[in-house]
Design a protein around this motif. Structure first.
Motif, short mmCIF file in Angstrom:
data_model
loop_
_atom_site.label_atom_id
_atom_site.label_comp_id
_atom_site.label_asym_id
_atom_site.label_seq_id
_atom_site.Cartn_x
_atom_site.Cartn_y
_atom_site.Cartn_z
N PRO A 127 0.86 -1.19 0.00
CA PRO A 127 0.00 0.00 0.00
C PRO A 127 0.89 1.24 0.00
O PRO A 127 2.05 1.19 0.43
N VAL A 128 0.38 2.34 -0.52
CA VAL A 128 1.18 3.56 -0.50
C VAL A 128 1.44 3.94 0.97
O VAL A 128 0.67 3.57 1.86
N PRO A 129 2.54 4.65 1.25
CA PRO A 129 2.88 4.96 2.63
C PRO A 129 1.74 5.66 3.36
O PRO A 129 1.08 6.55 2.82
N ASN A 130 1.52 5.22 4.60
CA ASN A 130 0.51 5.83 5.46
C ASN A 130 1.03 5.78 6.88
O ASN A 130 2.10 5.23 7.15
N ASN A 131 0.29 6.35 7.80
CA ASN A 131 0.78 6.43 9.18
C ASN A 131 0.97 5.07 9.83
O ASN A 131 1.78 4.91 10.74
N ALA A 132 0.24 4.06 9.35
CA ALA A 132 0.37 2.71 9.92
C ALA A 132 1.46 1.90 9.23
O ALA A 132 1.99 0.95 9.81
N PHE A 133 1.83 2.29 8.01
CA PHE A 133 2.84 1.54 7.25
C PHE A 133 3.66 2.54 6.44
O PHE A 133 3.39 2.80 5.27
N ARG A 134 4.65 3.10 7.09
CA ARG A 134 5.45 4.17 6.51
C ARG A 134 6.83 3.62 6.15
O ARG A 134 7.79 3.76 6.89
N PHE A 135 6.89 2.93 5.01
CA PHE A 135 8.13 2.26 4.63
C PHE A 135 9.12 3.16 3.90
O PHE A 135 10.30 2.85 3.77
N CYS A 136 8.66 4.30 3.42
CA CYS A 136 9.42 5.08 2.44
C CYS A 136 10.73 5.65 2.98
O CYS A 136 11.80 5.47 2.37
N THR A 137 10.69 6.36 4.10
CA THR A 137 11.90 7.01 4.60
C THR A 137 12.99 5.99 4.91
O THR A 137 14.16 6.17 4.55
N GLU A 138 12.61 4.92 5.56
CA GLU A 138 13.58 3.89 5.94
C GLU A 138 14.23 3.25 4.72
O GLU A 138 15.46 3.15 4.63
N ARG A 139 13.42 2.84 3.74
CA ARG A 139 13.95 2.11 2.59
C ARG A 139 14.61 3.01 1.55
O ARG A 139 15.61 2.64 0.94
N MET A 140 14.04 4.18 1.34
CA MET A 140 14.47 5.01 0.22
C MET A 140 15.53 6.04 0.57
O MET A 140 16.30 6.46 -0.29
N LYS A 141 15.60 6.46 1.84
CA LYS A 141 16.58 7.49 2.21
C LYS A 141 17.62 6.96 3.19
O LYS A 141 18.82 7.08 2.96
N ILE A 142 17.14 6.39 4.29
CA ILE A 142 18.05 6.04 5.37
C ILE A 142 18.89 4.80 5.03
O ILE A 142 20.10 4.78 5.25
N LYS A 143 18.25 3.77 4.49
CA LYS A 143 18.95 2.52 4.22
C LYS A 143 20.13 2.69 3.25
O LYS A 143 21.24 2.22 3.53
N PRO A 144 19.96 3.37 2.10
CA PRO A 144 21.11 3.51 1.19
C PRO A 144 22.25 4.33 1.76
O PRO A 144 23.42 4.02 1.54
N THR A 145 21.92 5.37 2.54
CA THR A 145 22.98 6.18 3.13
C THR A 145 23.66 5.43 4.27
O THR A 145 24.88 5.53 4.45
N SER A 146 22.87 4.67 5.03
CA SER A 146 23.46 3.86 6.10
C SER A 146 24.43 2.82 5.53
O SER A 146 25.47 2.54 6.12
N LYS A 147 24.09 2.26 4.37
CA LYS A 147 24.99 1.30 3.72
C LYS A 147 26.31 1.97 3.35
O LYS A 147 27.38 1.38 3.54
N PHE A 148 26.24 3.20 2.85
CA PHE A 148 27.47 3.93 2.53
C PHE A 148 28.32 4.13 3.78
O PHE A 148 29.53 3.94 3.77
N ILE A 149 27.68 4.51 4.88
CA ILE A 149 28.40 4.73 6.14
C ILE A 149 29.05 3.43 6.61
O ILE A 149 30.23 3.41 7.00
N ILE A 150 28.29 2.34 6.58
CA ILE A 150 28.82 1.05 7.02
C ILE A 150 30.02 0.64 6.17
O ILE A 150 31.02 0.12 6.67
#
Length: 291
Positions: A127-150
Motif C-alpha cells: 500500500p502507499v505509505p501511510n501512518n500505519a505503514f510508513r516504509f518510504c523514509t527507511e527504505r528510500m533514504k536512510i537505508k542507502p545512506t546507512s549502507k554507505f556509512i557502514i
C-alpha cells in the motif's frame, strides 16, 4: 587572513571544527557530512569548508589527514524543483573542491531496486505509505545512506558523521541529542551503526544564526545562497526536512517534510510543491543559468 565574524559562537565553532579535524586518532577517521541541500546541512558544510580554508592559510604545506564525504540521497522520486537545485549545488561542490584542492568528495546514494517506490507499490503490491505503514523514509533514504556509512566504517575502521541537528529545532530533538551525547565530549556514539560517531557542530545555534551563516558569507563553493533563501520563502509549509542520515529514532519518518518526495501520500496537500512550481520562473532564471 581569517574572515571577520561578528558572531563569536560561529567563530568558536569554526575553531572547534579545525581542532577536531586535526585530532590525532587511530584511523584518521573519515568525515561524512549528511547533505540534503537544506539550510542546516548547508550551514554545516559551509563552516567545515571555511575551517579547511583557514587550516590551509595557516599551514600551506599541510597534508590533509582525513577525507570528507558529502553524502546526498536521491530517492528517485524527489520534488523536481528541489532535485534540480540540489544537483546543481553538488556540481558546484565537486568543481570547487577540485579547484581548491580540498579533501572533499561528493557521493549520491540511491535505494536498491527492491526498495524503490514504484517497485514496492506496483511490483510488490505494498500500500502507499501511510501512518500505519510508513516504509518510504527507511527504505528510500536512510537505508542507502546507512549502507554507505557502514562501507566506510568497514574500510576505515571508524567514521565520524557530521549532522546539522540543533537543540532549538524541537524539544524532542533536543532530548534525543542530550540522550546520546557524552558530557565533555564532542563526539557521541552513533546509536545504530557500530564504530560510527556523530558530531553536531551547530547543535547550539538558533535558526537566526543558521540563516546568518547562509546569508552573511558567500558560498565557499561559489553558489548563490539567495536561491536557497528564496526556496524556503516560496515553500509555504512547516519547517521539516526528510533526513539523509538517521541519528535517532525520531528521524525515521518525515510525513510533514517541507521538501519531500513528489509522490508523498502522508500529506493531504503538498503546499511546498505547489508553491515552488508556481514560482519556477525564478529558478529558471537562476539555477538554469549557472554553467
Amino acid at each position: 587572513m581569517k574572515k571577520e565574524i561578528k558572531n563569536q559562537r560561529i567563530r568558536d565553532i569554526i575553531e572547534e571544527i579545525k581542532e577536531q579535524y586535526l585530532e590525532e586518532d587511530r584511523y584518521n577517521r573519515p568525515w561524512i557530512v549528511g547533505f540534503s541541500g537544506g539550510k542546516d546541512s548547508t550551514a554545516v558544510l559551509t563552516l567545515v569548508w571555511m575551517a579547511l580554508q583557514e587550516l590551509r592559510e595557516e599551514n600551506p604545506d599541510m597534508a590533509w589527514k582525513r577525507s570528507i564525504y558529502v553524502v546526498c540521497n536521491d530517492t528517485l522520486v524527489e520534488n523536481p524543483v528541489i532535485e534540480e537545485y540540489v544537483n546543481t549545488v553538488l556540481k558546484h561542490i565537486r568543481q570547487a573542491a577540485r579547484a581548491q584542492k580540498l579533501p572533499i568528495k561528493v557521493e549520491v546514494t540511491q535505494p536498491e531496486m527492491e526498495d524503490r517506490f514504484w517497485y514496492c507499490t506496483i511490483g510488490k503490491g505494498y500500500p502507499v505509505p501511510n501512518n500505519a505503514f510508513r516504509f518510504c523514509t527507511e527504505r528510500m533514504k536512510i537505508k542507502p545512506t546507512s549502507k554507505f556509512i557502514i562501507d566506510k566504517v568497514a574500510g576505515n575502521g571508524e567514521a565520524i558523521i557530521l549532522i546539522g541537528t540543533r537543540l532549538a529545532e524541537s524539544q524532542k530533538r533536543a532530548a534525543s541529542i542530550r540522550k546520546h551525547e557524552t558530557k565533555g565530549h564532542r563526539l557521541s556514539r552513533h546509536p545504530l551503526t557500530q564504530n560510527a560517531y556523530n558530531y553536531s557542530p551547530i547543535k547550539e545555534l538558533m535558526l537566526e544564526e543558521v540563516w546568518y551563516i547562509i546569508n552573511a558569507f558567500p558560498s565557499p563553493w561559489g553558489f548563490d545562497n539567495e536561491i536557497l533563501f528564496k526556496i524556503y520563502m516560496d515553500a509555504s509549509s512547516d519547517d521539516y526536512e526528510c533526513p539523509t542520515v538517521v541519528t535517532d529514532e525520531s528521524h525515521r519518518s518525515c510525513g510533514q517534510s517541507r521538501f519531500g518526495c513528489w509522490v508523498c501520500t502522508l500529506v493531504k496537500e503538498d503546499k511546498s510543491m505547489a508553491s515552488l512550481i508556481k514560482k519556477r520562473t525564478y529558478m529558471d532564471a537562476t539555477v538554469d543559468g549557472i554553467p
